[in-house]
Design a protein around this motif. Structure first.
Motif, short mmCIF file in Angstrom:
data_model
loop_
_atom_site.label_atom_id
_atom_site.label_comp_id
_atom_site.label_asym_id
_atom_site.label_seq_id
_atom_site.Cartn_x
_atom_site.Cartn_y
_atom_site.Cartn_z
N VAL A 1 38.00 41.33 28.66
CA VAL A 1 38.96 42.42 28.88
C VAL A 1 38.26 43.78 28.84
N VAL A 2 37.32 43.94 27.92
CA VAL A 2 36.59 45.21 27.84
C VAL A 2 35.89 45.50 29.17
N ASP A 3 35.20 44.51 29.70
CA ASP A 3 34.48 44.74 30.95
C ASP A 3 35.42 44.83 32.15
N LEU A 4 36.52 44.09 32.12
CA LEU A 4 37.52 44.25 33.18
C LEU A 4 38.09 45.67 33.17
N SER A 5 38.26 46.22 31.99
CA SER A 5 38.76 47.60 31.87
C SER A 5 37.77 48.61 32.44
N LEU A 6 36.49 48.36 32.21
CA LEU A 6 35.46 49.23 32.80
C LEU A 6 35.42 49.07 34.32
N LEU A 7 35.58 47.85 34.79
CA LEU A 7 35.64 47.61 36.24
C LEU A 7 36.84 48.32 36.84
N ASP B 1 44.79 46.46 41.55
CA ASP B 1 45.98 45.77 41.10
C ASP B 1 45.64 44.39 40.52
N GLU B 2 44.76 43.67 41.17
CA GLU B 2 44.37 42.34 40.69
C GLU B 2 43.69 42.42 39.32
N VAL B 3 42.82 43.40 39.13
CA VAL B 3 42.13 43.55 37.85
C VAL B 3 43.13 43.94 36.76
N ALA B 4 44.00 44.89 37.05
CA ALA B 4 45.00 45.32 36.06
C ALA B 4 45.91 44.15 35.68
N GLU B 5 46.32 43.37 36.66
CA GLU B 5 47.17 42.22 36.36
C GLU B 5 46.42 41.15 35.56
N ARG B 6 45.13 40.99 35.82
CA ARG B 6 44.36 40.01 35.04
C ARG B 6 44.25 40.47 33.59
N ILE B 7 44.07 41.77 33.38
CA ILE B 7 44.03 42.31 32.02
C ILE B 7 45.36 42.00 31.31
N LEU B 8 46.45 42.18 32.01
CA LEU B 8 47.77 41.85 31.44
C LEU B 8 47.89 40.36 31.13
N GLN B 9 47.43 39.53 32.04
CA GLN B 9 47.49 38.08 31.83
C GLN B 9 46.69 37.66 30.60
N LEU B 10 45.64 38.42 30.31
CA LEU B 10 44.80 38.10 29.15
C LEU B 10 45.31 38.77 27.87
N GLY B 11 46.51 39.32 27.92
CA GLY B 11 47.17 39.81 26.72
C GLY B 11 46.88 41.24 26.34
N SER B 12 46.28 42.01 27.24
CA SER B 12 45.98 43.42 26.96
C SER B 12 46.73 44.30 27.95
#
Length: 162
Positions: free
Chosen positions: A18-24, A66-77
């Motif tokens: 999630v940390v790295d997805l947030s940076l991405l 949008d895909e990255v933001a939704e993946r962050i949500l799916q991972l509980g953040s």
């Protein structure tokens, strides 16, 4: 029951993803804005082709955001949504007005280098977390981006018109 428990993912390992997805996400948002800049301001050789290509690329970047933001949500953040926060952490920086097509293409190649490196790091982290969905998402991004890099390198041999 917690979402990650249902997904069979370890919360601590997923947090690194999630940390790295947030940076991405931050990099993709700045990348998107820079592509709009290039679309609006680039002049010179290859204008017609590049103008259309930049539009295609910023539309693709918007989908990836949008895909990255939704993946962050799916991972509980929760994904960040403030541009000011993106600018604080993004490795890709805002471009000033860029009107030379070669300069814009060269900047794009630098941006892709940054994005691809981040995505490969996310693949490593997600693999360690057994997060196959994030691995698949990043692999999908890489397939398209590697082809785009190949094409941009071919274009980058052009020089700016004085």
């Amino acid at each position: 029951m917690k979402r990650l428990e249902v997904l069979g993912l370890d919360e601590k390992k997923v947090q690194h993803v999630v940390v790295d997805l947030s940076l991405l996400l931050a990099d993709l948002q700045v990348f998107y804005a820079n592509l709009r800049n290039f679309h609006w301001n680039v002049k010179g050789h290859g204008f017609f082709v590049l103008h259309s290509k930049y539009e295609e690329l910023y539309n693709d970047a918007a989908e990836k955001v949008d895909e990255v933001a939704e993946r962050i949500l799916q991972l509980g953040s929760n994904p960040e949504s403030r541009f000011s926060a993106y600018l604080e952490v993004a490795e890709i920086k805002e471009a000033g007005v860029v009107s030379c097509s070669k300069e814009a293409v060269d900047l794009l190649l630098d941006y892709y280098k940054t994005l691809i490196a981040r995505e490969r790091r996310i693949i490593d982290l997600a693999t360690e977390a057994h997060d196959d969905t994030t691995v698949s998402l990043m692999n999908d991004f890489l397939v398209q981006q590697e082809k785009t890099v190949w094409m941009l390198v071919a274009v980058s041999s052009q020089s700016c018109a004085e």
